[in-house]
Write an enzyme that holds these catalytic residues in place. Sequence first.
Site, PDB file in Angstrom:
ATOM      1  N   SER A  46      38.325  44.612  40.605  1.00  0.00           N
ATOM      2  CA  SER A  46      39.209  44.822  39.459  1.00  0.00           C
ATOM      3  C   SER A  46      40.660  45.027  39.871  1.00  0.00           C
ATOM      4  O   SER A  46      41.564  44.970  39.033  1.00  0.00           O
ATOM      5  CB  SER A  46      38.740  46.023  38.629  1.00  0.00           C
ATOM      6  OG  SER A  46      37.486  45.769  38.035  1.00  0.00           O
ATOM      7  N   GLY A 221      35.828  43.569  35.821  1.00  0.00           N
ATOM      8  CA  GLY A 221      36.603  42.500  36.440  1.00  0.00           C
ATOM      9  C   GLY A 221      38.086  42.716  36.255  1.00  0.00           C
ATOM     10  O   GLY A 221      38.511  43.585  35.478  1.00  0.00           O
ATOM     11  N   GLY A 223      42.304  41.742  35.592  1.00  0.00           N
ATOM     12  CA  GLY A 223      43.219  40.890  34.850  1.00  0.00           C
ATOM     13  C   GLY A 223      43.060  40.898  33.343  1.00  0.00           C
ATOM     14  O   GLY A 223      42.530  41.833  32.737  1.00  0.00           O
ATOM     15  N   CYS A 249      33.637  47.932  31.400  1.00  0.00           N
ATOM     16  CA  CYS A 249      35.041  47.670  31.707  1.00  0.00           C
ATOM     17  C   CYS A 249      35.490  46.324  31.110  1.00  0.00           C
ATOM     18  O   CYS A 249      35.636  46.211  29.910  1.00  0.00           O
ATOM     19  CB  CYS A 249      35.287  47.758  33.208  1.00  0.00           C
ATOM     20  SG  CYS A 249      37.014  48.034  33.643  1.00  0.00           S
ATOM     21  N   GLN A 253      35.629  44.680  26.975  1.00  0.00           N
ATOM     22  CA  GLN A 253      36.664  43.873  26.334  1.00  0.00           C
ATOM     23  C   GLN A 253      36.138  42.501  25.906  1.00  0.00           C
ATOM     24  O   GLN A 253      36.455  42.011  24.818  1.00  0.00           O
ATOM     25  CB  GLN A 253      37.848  43.726  27.292  1.00  0.00           C
ATOM     26  CG  GLN A 253      38.506  45.053  27.644  1.00  0.00           C
ATOM     27  CD  GLN A 253      39.348  44.987  28.899  1.00  0.00           C
ATOM     28  OE1 GLN A 253      39.797  43.919  29.297  1.00  0.00           O
ATOM     29  NE2 GLN A 253      39.550  46.120  29.546  1.00  0.00           N
ATOM     30  N   GLY A 293      43.538  47.913  32.895  1.00  0.00           N
ATOM     31  CA  GLY A 293      44.892  47.838  32.361  1.00  0.00           C
ATOM     32  C   GLY A 293      44.958  47.337  30.934  1.00  0.00           C
ATOM     33  O   GLY A 293      46.038  47.275  30.349  1.00  0.00           O
ATOM     34  N   HIS A 333      33.524  53.468  34.071  1.00  0.00           N
ATOM     35  CA  HIS A 333      32.527  53.028  35.055  1.00  0.00           C
ATOM     36  C   HIS A 333      31.402  54.057  35.189  1.00  0.00           C
ATOM     37  O   HIS A 333      31.525  55.021  35.958  1.00  0.00           O
ATOM     38  CB  HIS A 333      33.187  52.808  36.421  1.00  0.00           C
ATOM     39  CG  HIS A 333      33.993  51.561  36.485  1.00  0.00           C
ATOM     40  ND1 HIS A 333      33.452  50.337  36.833  1.00  0.00           N
ATOM     41  CD2 HIS A 333      35.297  51.326  36.229  1.00  0.00           C
ATOM     42  CE1 HIS A 333      34.392  49.398  36.803  1.00  0.00           C
ATOM     43  NE2 HIS A 333      35.527  49.988  36.428  1.00  0.00           N
ATOM     44  N   GLU A 335      28.734  53.704  36.761  1.00  0.00           N
ATOM     45  CA  GLU A 335      28.199  53.636  38.125  1.00  0.00           C
ATOM     46  C   GLU A 335      29.087  54.352  39.136  1.00  0.00           C
ATOM     47  O   GLU A 335      28.716  54.518  40.300  1.00  0.00           O
ATOM     48  CB  GLU A 335      28.012  52.179  38.549  1.00  0.00           C
ATOM     49  CG  GLU A 335      29.243  51.488  39.105  1.00  0.00           C
ATOM     50  CD  GLU A 335      30.327  51.180  38.068  1.00  0.00           C
ATOM     51  OE1 GLU A 335      31.426  50.784  38.488  1.00  0.00           O
ATOM     52  OE2 GLU A 335      30.062  51.333  36.858  1.00  0.00           O
TER      53      GLU A 335
END
Length: 354
Positions: A46, A221, A223, A249, A253, A293, A333, A335
């Site tokens: 990420s 991931g 971006g 994460c 989205q 982000g 997260h 995990e």
Amino acid sequence: MKSVSLILDDGTVFRGKSFGYEKATAGEVVFNTAMVGYPESLTDPSYSGQILVITFPLVGNYGVPPRSFNNDNLSTFYESEKIHVEGVIISDYSFEYSHWNATRSLADWLKEEKIPGIFGIDTRELTKRLRENGSMKGKIVFDNDDEIDFIDPNMENQVAKVSCKDIIIYERGRKRIVLVDCGVKHNIIRCLLKRDVTVVRVPWDYDFNMLSYDGLFISNGPGNPDLCNATVENIRKAMKEDKPIFGICMGNQLLAKASGASTYKLKYGHRSHNQPVRMIGTDRCFITSQNHGFAVDNSTLSDEWEPLFINMNDGTNEGIRHKAKPWFSAQFHPEAASGPTDTEFLFDEFVNML
């Protein structure tokens, strides 16, 4: 120790000394407030395209664990096969390290993987500037200011860079989970495998709907989620059935976008081990590890969906769920690796749905 400069896109210059590989690089400058966990952070996909500022002053004191893999060819101590950050910015580098599991120094690791590192930077002042101005482009230069151009990694498909290229199968139990690899952390796969499910890991743009599976997992991931339309379309196809879906994460989205909602870029993101979130409809709060982000816009969720978690610091979305079907996601997260494991129970909830 060669002199090196970090230049921000507003013209601000921070000067320090090199302790990593000596090459110019550019990316988005972001900060993480975690006190520990730099081996996990540096190998988190990420962070692709980003220059990482570690706000905790002393870094490197416990060295770096060995590069080893388990029987599933997953890294034993890291979160992927390599370092993904473009560069590392710290205040005080510990030239001596001590840890039972360390085999080399952070400097040696950075040099081996050709990643620049700067120490002697006032990371408090740098972080204040990033908080005030929001995300900023930056570049690390050694010889002159024009050594390299600024780069905005959010204009490139970072997910395509870090996703696996072929299907990888981790055989375990009878239940089969398709894992869409948008830059998956290895501990996500470990958490699934220890719950005795077979994981079929597919590339980010692979049409997994032709496969036979019991549940769909969408990974974290790097971006901009707007550049992952192929994944979103495949998720929409999967939503024509009622199979369980779980996203983490970036997965949060992309699931939101598949449902018709939209995302937006946060001013400076959430990157730490201490983000408090509350489960909607309850008084249950959790401390979470985060690295993102972008965020889901709660106001764009349809009537069939609702927020699942809310960030207690700024009120932003931290997860969504469908009101009738077994589809849910978390922006944080569960995990960890590194960070608190308060929310690992979400994996149990997903597996119990299969």
